[in-house]
Design a protein around this motif. Structure first.
Motif, PDB file in Angstrom:
ATOM      1  N   UNK A  67       0.781  -1.097  -0.012  1.00  0.00           N
ATOM      2  CA  UNK A  67      -0.027  -0.019  -0.028  1.00  0.00           C
ATOM      3  C   UNK A  67       0.946   1.037  -0.115  1.00  0.00           C
ATOM      4  N   UNK A  68       1.878   1.114   0.722  1.00  0.00           N
ATOM      5  CA  UNK A  68       2.895   2.312   0.641  1.00  0.00           C
ATOM      6  C   UNK A  68       3.392   2.586  -0.793  1.00  0.00           C
ATOM      7  N   UNK A  69       3.636   1.308  -1.342  1.00  0.00           N
ATOM      8  CA  UNK A  69       4.268   1.570  -2.822  1.00  0.00           C
ATOM      9  C   UNK A  69       3.466   2.097  -3.784  1.00  0.00           C
ATOM     10  N   UNK A  70       2.097   2.258  -3.509  1.00  0.00           N
ATOM     11  CA  UNK A  70       1.149   2.868  -4.460  1.00  0.00           C
ATOM     12  C   UNK A  70       0.270   4.124  -3.915  1.00  0.00           C
ATOM     13  N   UNK A  71       1.015   4.527  -2.758  1.00  0.00           N
ATOM     14  CA  UNK A  71       0.465   5.751  -2.039  1.00  0.00           C
ATOM     15  C   UNK A  71      -1.064   5.479  -1.631  1.00  0.00           C
ATOM     16  N   UNK A  72      -1.067   4.459  -0.999  1.00  0.00           N
ATOM     17  CA  UNK A  72      -2.483   4.143  -0.359  1.00  0.00           C
ATOM     18  C   UNK A  72      -2.408   3.815   1.069  1.00  0.00           C
ATOM     19  N   UNK A  73      -1.435   3.814   1.769  1.00  0.00           N
ATOM     20  CA  UNK A  73      -1.085   3.372   2.897  1.00  0.00           C
ATOM     21  C   UNK A  73      -1.959   4.196   4.104  1.00  0.00           C
ATOM     22  N   UNK A  74      -2.168   5.537   3.794  1.00  0.00           N
ATOM     23  CA  UNK A  74      -3.011   6.366   4.650  1.00  0.00           C
ATOM     24  C   UNK A  74      -4.283   6.159   4.327  1.00  0.00           C
ATOM     25  N   UNK A  75      -4.844   5.364   3.574  1.00  0.00           N
ATOM     26  CA  UNK A  75      -6.167   5.360   3.256  1.00  0.00           C
ATOM     27  C   UNK A  75      -6.371   3.929   3.518  1.00  0.00           C
ATOM     28  N   UNK A  76      -5.742   3.163   4.285  1.00  0.00           N
ATOM     29  CA  UNK A  76      -5.916   1.486   4.657  1.00  0.00           C
ATOM     30  C   UNK A  76      -7.099   1.303   5.169  1.00  0.00           C
ATOM     31  N   UNK A  77      -7.764   2.024   6.007  1.00  0.00           N
ATOM     32  CA  UNK A  77      -8.936   1.794   6.813  1.00  0.00           C
ATOM     33  C   UNK A  77     -10.086   2.407   6.193  1.00  0.00           C
ATOM     34  N   UNK A  78     -10.040   3.009   5.119  1.00  0.00           N
ATOM     35  CA  UNK A  78     -11.256   3.692   4.284  1.00  0.00           C
ATOM     36  C   UNK A  78     -11.839   2.421   3.614  1.00  0.00           C
ATOM     37  N   UNK A  79     -13.188   2.558   3.466  1.00  0.00           N
ATOM     38  CA  UNK A  79     -14.058   1.813   2.939  1.00  0.00           C
ATOM     39  C   UNK A  79     -13.527   1.766   1.446  1.00  0.00           C
ATOM     40  N   UNK A  80     -13.947   0.525   0.768  1.00  0.00           N
ATOM     41  CA  UNK A  80     -13.474   0.577  -0.661  1.00  0.00           C
ATOM     42  C   UNK A  80     -14.610   1.241  -1.490  1.00  0.00           C
ATOM     43  N   UNK A  81     -15.576   1.297  -0.944  1.00  0.00           N
ATOM     44  CA  UNK A  81     -16.826   2.008  -1.769  1.00  0.00           C
ATOM     45  C   UNK A  81     -16.512   3.356  -1.725  1.00  0.00           C
ATOM     46  N   UNK A  82     -15.897   4.011  -0.592  1.00  0.00           N
ATOM     47  CA  UNK A  82     -15.654   5.317  -0.738  1.00  0.00           C
ATOM     48  C   UNK A  82     -14.513   6.254  -1.570  1.00  0.00           C
ATOM     49  N   UNK A  83     -13.688   5.107  -2.214  1.00  0.00           N
ATOM     50  CA  UNK A  83     -12.495   5.490  -2.677  1.00  0.00           C
ATOM     51  C   UNK A  83     -13.030   5.941  -4.263  1.00  0.00           C
ATOM     52  N   UNK A  84     -12.149   6.923  -4.964  1.00  0.00           N
ATOM     53  CA  UNK A  84     -12.225   7.230  -6.346  1.00  0.00           C
ATOM     54  C   UNK A  84     -12.104   6.159  -7.109  1.00  0.00           C
ATOM     55  N   UNK A  85     -12.285   5.895  -8.456  1.00  0.00           N
ATOM     56  CA  UNK A  85     -12.025   5.097  -9.446  1.00  0.00           C
ATOM     57  C   UNK A  85     -10.334   5.061  -9.410  1.00  0.00           C
ATOM     58  N   UNK A  86      -9.870   6.075  -9.602  1.00  0.00           N
ATOM     59  CA  UNK A  86      -8.179   5.949  -9.363  1.00  0.00           C
ATOM     60  C   UNK A  86      -7.651   5.472  -8.272  1.00  0.00           C
ATOM     61  N   UNK A  87      -8.109   5.601  -7.196  1.00  0.00           N
ATOM     62  CA  UNK A  87      -7.697   5.028  -5.670  1.00  0.00           C
ATOM     63  C   UNK A  87      -7.808   3.546  -5.692  1.00  0.00           C
ATOM     64  N   UNK A  88      -9.005   3.155  -6.271  1.00  0.00           N
ATOM     65  CA  UNK A  88      -9.353   1.629  -6.451  1.00  0.00           C
ATOM     66  C   UNK A  88      -8.175   0.983  -7.397  1.00  0.00           C
ATOM     67  N   UNK A  89      -7.888   1.614  -8.330  1.00  0.00           N
ATOM     68  CA  UNK A  89      -7.206   1.064  -9.464  1.00  0.00           C
ATOM     69  C   UNK A  89      -5.576   0.739  -8.682  1.00  0.00           C
ATOM     70  N   UNK A  90      -5.319   1.785  -7.647  1.00  0.00           N
ATOM     71  CA  UNK A  90      -4.033   1.834  -7.029  1.00  0.00           C
ATOM     72  C   UNK A  90      -4.089   0.444  -6.147  1.00  0.00           C
ATOM     73  N   UNK A  91      -5.309   0.309  -5.401  1.00  0.00           N
ATOM     74  CA  UNK A  91      -5.309  -0.819  -4.445  1.00  0.00           C
ATOM     75  C   UNK A  91      -5.113  -2.036  -5.442  1.00  0.00           C
ATOM     76  N   UNK A  92      -5.822  -2.366  -6.561  1.00  0.00           N
ATOM     77  CA  UNK A  92      -5.524  -3.328  -7.425  1.00  0.00           C
ATOM     78  C   UNK A  92      -4.334  -3.593  -7.832  1.00  0.00           C
ATOM     79  N   UNK A  93      -3.398  -2.672  -8.020  1.00  0.00           N
ATOM     80  CA  UNK A  93      -2.040  -2.764  -8.238  1.00  0.00           C
ATOM     81  C   UNK A  93      -1.308  -3.106  -7.203  1.00  0.00           C
TER      82      UNK A  93
END
Length: 251
Positions: free
Chosen positions: A121-147
């Protein structure tokens, strides 16, 4: 784990769904440890070729992987989009846990996977949003999680289906960094992409696919305006011809 990624050979691959021909005599070589891009029109068979490689659809012909080690390595797949119920109370950390462990999500992430998941998650810049609901993420943020999920465990072969489609500028920079990391580690990357400028800059090799392979070669030299025009206009001619036959009542 294998050292480096596999070479992939598609030999005479045909794929038909119902009465529709999706792929016809696809012959393609993907070099081990290379970044190989597939480009072509929508409906040209790129995602179907992935599904055939993953064993998700029946096909004719042969697909073979040549692993450099004695045992097959790890295959990671990043789909174009994530289909899920946005109302589910699933956090980013829950999703990552579901992807990498058998332990039920409601029991949390096991100690074994805590550090690898946080690092991904740190590699894709999503560690700070680790406890956010997937449904609350933007499309780009969800794509980062998939990566991020493609990084656990460390892959030897990565299949990317238009990973840049929802990314913003910062996300694209992260993706380019990941590509550089995979290239340095000799990971084989097979990458479907519509951004031809990105392919020219970032891919080692490119193949134009519209039901069959129309061109194949080094990305920087192969993606000429003439070849791109031929790739996309050939599909249009087939569709126009099919509509004309239908208008005339020809089967």
């Amino acid at each position: 784990m294998a050292v480096g990624g596999p070479g992939i050979a598609f030999d005479g691959v045909d794929l038909t769904l119902g009465h529709t021909e999706i792929l016809r005599q696809v012959n393609l070589q993907v070099g081990g440890g290379s970044v190989h891009a597939l480009v072509g029109p929508n409906g040209g068979g790129k995602s179907s070729l992935f599904k055939a490689l993953l064993g998700q659809v029946p096909h004719r012909g042969q697909i073979s992987l040549s692993w450099p080690g004695e045992q097959p390595g790890v295959v990671a797949y990043v789909p174009q989009a994530l289909a899920f119920d946005a109302g589910l109370p699933m956090t980013v950390m829950d999703f990552m846990g579901a992807m990498c462990q058998r332990r039920p999500v409601f029991l949390g992430l096991s100690a074994r996977w805590q550090a690898p998941v946080r690092q991904a998650l740190q590699q894709v810049g999503m560690l700070e949003k680790a406890h956010r609901r997937m449904g609350a993420l933007s499309g780009g943020e969800r794509q980062r999680v998939l990566l991020a999920q493609a990084l656990i465990p460390s892959p030897d072969l990565v299949l990317l289906d238009e990973p840049m489609s929802a990314l913003d500028e910062a996300g694209e920079a992260i993706f380019e960094t990941l590509l550089g990391h995979w290239r340095a580690a000799r990971v084989t990357v097979l990458w479907i992409e519509h951004d031809l400028d990105a392919v020219t800059r970032l891919a080692d090799h490119v193949s134009g696919l519209s039901r069959q392979v129309l061109f194949d070669g080094p990305a920087a030299q192969t993606l000429t305006p003439q070849r791109v025009l031929s790739l996309f206009s050939s599909r249009q001619r087939r569709e126009d011809g099919r509509e004309e036959q239908q208008d005339r009542g020809v089967a």
